[in-house]
Design a protein around this motif. Sequence first.
Motif, PDB file in Angstrom:
ATOM      1  N   UNK A 102     -37.842-105.591   1.085  1.00  0.00           N
ATOM      2  CA  UNK A 102     -38.904-104.749   1.636  1.00  0.00           C
ATOM      3  C   UNK A 102     -39.828-104.164   0.573  1.00  0.00           C
ATOM      4  N   UNK A 103     -39.466-104.334  -0.696  1.00  0.00           N
ATOM      5  CA  UNK A 103     -40.318-103.789  -1.761  1.00  0.00           C
ATOM      6  C   UNK A 103     -40.053-104.556  -3.053  1.00  0.00           C
ATOM      7  N   UNK A 104     -41.060-105.307  -3.528  1.00  0.00           N
ATOM      8  CA  UNK A 104     -40.903-106.049  -4.767  1.00  0.00           C
ATOM      9  C   UNK A 104     -41.066-105.090  -5.959  1.00  0.00           C
ATOM     10  N   UNK A 105     -40.094-105.125  -6.864  1.00  0.00           N
ATOM     11  CA  UNK A 105     -40.155-104.271  -8.047  1.00  0.00           C
ATOM     12  C   UNK A 105     -40.542-105.089  -9.284  1.00  0.00           C
ATOM     13  N   UNK A 273     -36.256 -99.967 -21.030  1.00  0.00           N
ATOM     14  CA  UNK A 273     -37.111 -99.612 -19.896  1.00  0.00           C
ATOM     15  C   UNK A 273     -38.563 -99.973 -20.178  1.00  0.00           C
ATOM     16  N   UNK A 274     -39.033 -99.668 -21.376  1.00  0.00           N
ATOM     17  CA  UNK A 274     -40.433 -99.961 -21.710  1.00  0.00           C
ATOM     18  C   UNK A 274     -40.701-101.465 -21.688  1.00  0.00           C
ATOM     19  N   UNK A 275     -39.741-102.258 -22.138  1.00  0.00           N
ATOM     20  CA  UNK A 275     -39.891-103.705 -22.075  1.00  0.00           C
ATOM     21  C   UNK A 275     -40.016-104.174 -20.632  1.00  0.00           C
ATOM     22  N   UNK A 276     -39.200-103.595 -19.759  1.00  0.00           N
ATOM     23  CA  UNK A 276     -39.256-103.966 -18.341  1.00  0.00           C
ATOM     24  C   UNK A 276     -40.583-103.556 -17.713  1.00  0.00           C
ATOM     25  N   UNK A 277     -41.034-102.364 -18.058  1.00  0.00           N
ATOM     26  CA  UNK A 277     -42.319-101.885 -17.523  1.00  0.00           C
ATOM     27  C   UNK A 277     -43.446-102.822 -17.952  1.00  0.00           C
ATOM     28  N   UNK A 278     -43.488-103.141 -19.237  1.00  0.00           N
ATOM     29  CA  UNK A 278     -44.594-103.917 -19.785  1.00  0.00           C
ATOM     30  C   UNK A 278     -44.621-105.358 -19.278  1.00  0.00           C
ATOM     31  N   UNK A 279     -43.449-105.959 -19.141  1.00  0.00           N
ATOM     32  CA  UNK A 279     -43.395-107.386 -18.815  1.00  0.00           C
ATOM     33  C   UNK A 279     -43.171-107.672 -17.334  1.00  0.00           C
ATOM     34  N   UNK A 280     -42.543-106.740 -16.615  1.00  0.00           N
ATOM     35  CA  UNK A 280     -42.079-107.078 -15.269  1.00  0.00           C
ATOM     36  C   UNK A 280     -42.636-106.215 -14.147  1.00  0.00           C
ATOM     37  N   UNK A 281     -42.911-104.956 -14.432  1.00  0.00           N
ATOM     38  CA  UNK A 281     -43.313-104.028 -13.373  1.00  0.00           C
ATOM     39  C   UNK A 281     -44.823-103.832 -13.330  1.00  0.00           C
ATOM     40  N   UNK A 282     -45.413-103.494 -14.465  1.00  0.00           N
ATOM     41  CA  UNK A 282     -46.861-103.289 -14.517  1.00  0.00           C
ATOM     42  C   UNK A 282     -47.526-104.613 -14.895  1.00  0.00           C
ATOM     43  N   UNK A 284     -50.978-107.480 -13.784  1.00  0.00           N
ATOM     44  CA  UNK A 284     -52.346-107.474 -13.254  1.00  0.00           C
ATOM     45  C   UNK A 284     -52.326-107.247 -11.745  1.00  0.00           C
ATOM     46  N   UNK A 285     -51.350-107.863 -11.077  1.00  0.00           N
ATOM     47  CA  UNK A 285     -51.279-107.734  -9.622  1.00  0.00           C
ATOM     48  C   UNK A 285     -50.930-106.314  -9.204  1.00  0.00           C
ATOM     49  N   UNK A 286     -49.926-105.714  -9.842  1.00  0.00           N
ATOM     50  CA  UNK A 286     -49.521-104.372  -9.415  1.00  0.00           C
ATOM     51  C   UNK A 286     -50.539-103.311  -9.819  1.00  0.00           C
ATOM     52  N   UNK A 287     -51.263-103.562 -10.891  1.00  0.00           N
ATOM     53  CA  UNK A 287     -52.318-102.618 -11.256  1.00  0.00           C
ATOM     54  C   UNK A 287     -53.430-102.614 -10.206  1.00  0.00           C
ATOM     55  N   UNK A 288     -53.651-103.752  -9.570  1.00  0.00           N
ATOM     56  CA  UNK A 288     -54.708-103.853  -8.557  1.00  0.00           C
ATOM     57  C   UNK A 288     -54.226-103.511  -7.154  1.00  0.00           C
ATOM     58  N   UNK A 289     -52.942-103.785  -6.869  1.00  0.00           N
ATOM     59  CA  UNK A 289     -52.437-103.667  -5.501  1.00  0.00           C
ATOM     60  C   UNK A 289     -51.322-102.652  -5.318  1.00  0.00           C
ATOM     61  N   UNK A 290     -50.864-102.068  -6.425  1.00  0.00           N
ATOM     62  CA  UNK A 290     -49.738-101.155  -6.337  1.00  0.00           C
ATOM     63  C   UNK A 290     -48.423-101.913  -6.376  1.00  0.00           C
ATOM     64  N   UNK A 291     -47.364-101.196  -6.681  1.00  0.00           N
ATOM     65  CA  UNK A 291     -46.039-101.789  -6.748  1.00  0.00           C
ATOM     66  C   UNK A 291     -45.527-102.071  -5.337  1.00  0.00           C
ATOM     67  N   UNK A 332     -50.081 -94.797  -2.320  1.00  0.00           N
ATOM     68  CA  UNK A 332     -48.817 -94.149  -2.640  1.00  0.00           C
ATOM     69  C   UNK A 332     -47.930 -95.021  -3.524  1.00  0.00           C
ATOM     70  N   UNK A 333     -48.445 -96.198  -3.910  1.00  0.00           N
ATOM     71  CA  UNK A 333     -47.640 -97.135  -4.696  1.00  0.00           C
ATOM     72  C   UNK A 333     -48.316 -97.523  -6.009  1.00  0.00           C
ATOM     73  N   UNK A 334     -49.278 -96.711  -6.434  1.00  0.00           N
ATOM     74  CA  UNK A 334     -49.971 -97.026  -7.682  1.00  0.00           C
ATOM     75  C   UNK A 334     -49.009 -96.942  -8.866  1.00  0.00           C
ATOM     76  N   UNK A 335     -49.290 -97.731  -9.910  1.00  0.00           N
ATOM     77  CA  UNK A 335     -48.430 -97.713 -11.089  1.00  0.00           C
ATOM     78  C   UNK A 335     -49.102 -96.969 -12.238  1.00  0.00           C
TER      79      UNK A 335
END
Length: 336
Positions: A102-105, A273-282, A284-291, A332-335
Amino acid sequence: MIKRTAIALLAMFALAGHGNAQSTKVPFALDWKFEGPSAAYFAAIDNGHFNAEGLDVEISPGKGSLDAIPKVATGAFPVGFADINSLIKFLDQNPGAPVKAVMMIYDKPPFAVVGRKSQGVSAPKDLEGKTLGAPPPDGAWAQFPAFATANEIDPGKVTVEPVGFPTREPMLAEGKVDAITGFSFSSFLNLVRLGVPEEDISVILMADHGLSLYGNAVIVNTDFAAANPELVKGFLRAVANGWRDAIADPKGSVEMIAKRNPALDVDLETRRLQLAINANVVTDYTESNGIGDIDADRFAKALTQLSQTYAFKNAPDATLYFTDEYLPDASDRTVK
């Protein structure tokens, strides 16, 4: 059997908050132990995001990317965190099981082959003639056939050594295998902690070498979600807030894990955590569409890719594996 068990256990969670008007208890099954990338969920607890949604969330560690799927499918947990590719295969093998993402991380999955340059592994084709250590329940290992196909690797020329999660990185550090499968951020830092020079570590991210696959997502028991739609929406809204906190203050969020585990190496886990944020969570798609959401065309390509190396018993159907019906508004899902 899975569905009957889920229905039987459903009431336990749906009614858990009765008698306590302030909160509803919601157990949450993680994929792995409490490390840096799980900080967002503890931030959602300690910063009051779950409480604001009327939820009392208890987080349980897991034993691998597949671990939470049967826990949620049986109703033992109403929500969990798991690899969506493993979920797709599980649902193909267990049609009608009440579990769905229900929510892609991890918009960009951390599946990787991690090798040592000194042992001749710097690129995908280098694996031919080498020994690859792979834990059988590992989510990255589950994607290796598709990765091999995309990179024209002859599997017959790769010696696969089944290894346990605790022995995976030590075996690579000791030179007993030439490469391993694992999550990029975890295996890399585990090797650093074992004394392997960073310049000797090659991280071959599968997403950078031909795979369109998604990674880990929040999954729910669909019977539970149907009976408690607003609860699930609130849970996901709190998760999004927790990730936003973790992105804004990685070290502070990791320190929340350390409160539960004083032996935690805060600096190491902050880097993880920072590696995961940089490579996997944030991305181009999530910056435009939210997580949280997925791109339908990319998901269709991912299913096609999975079908190249996995024999589906039933025709793949994207609607069986992921739904956006419980996602909060994109605002409500912005990164950021």
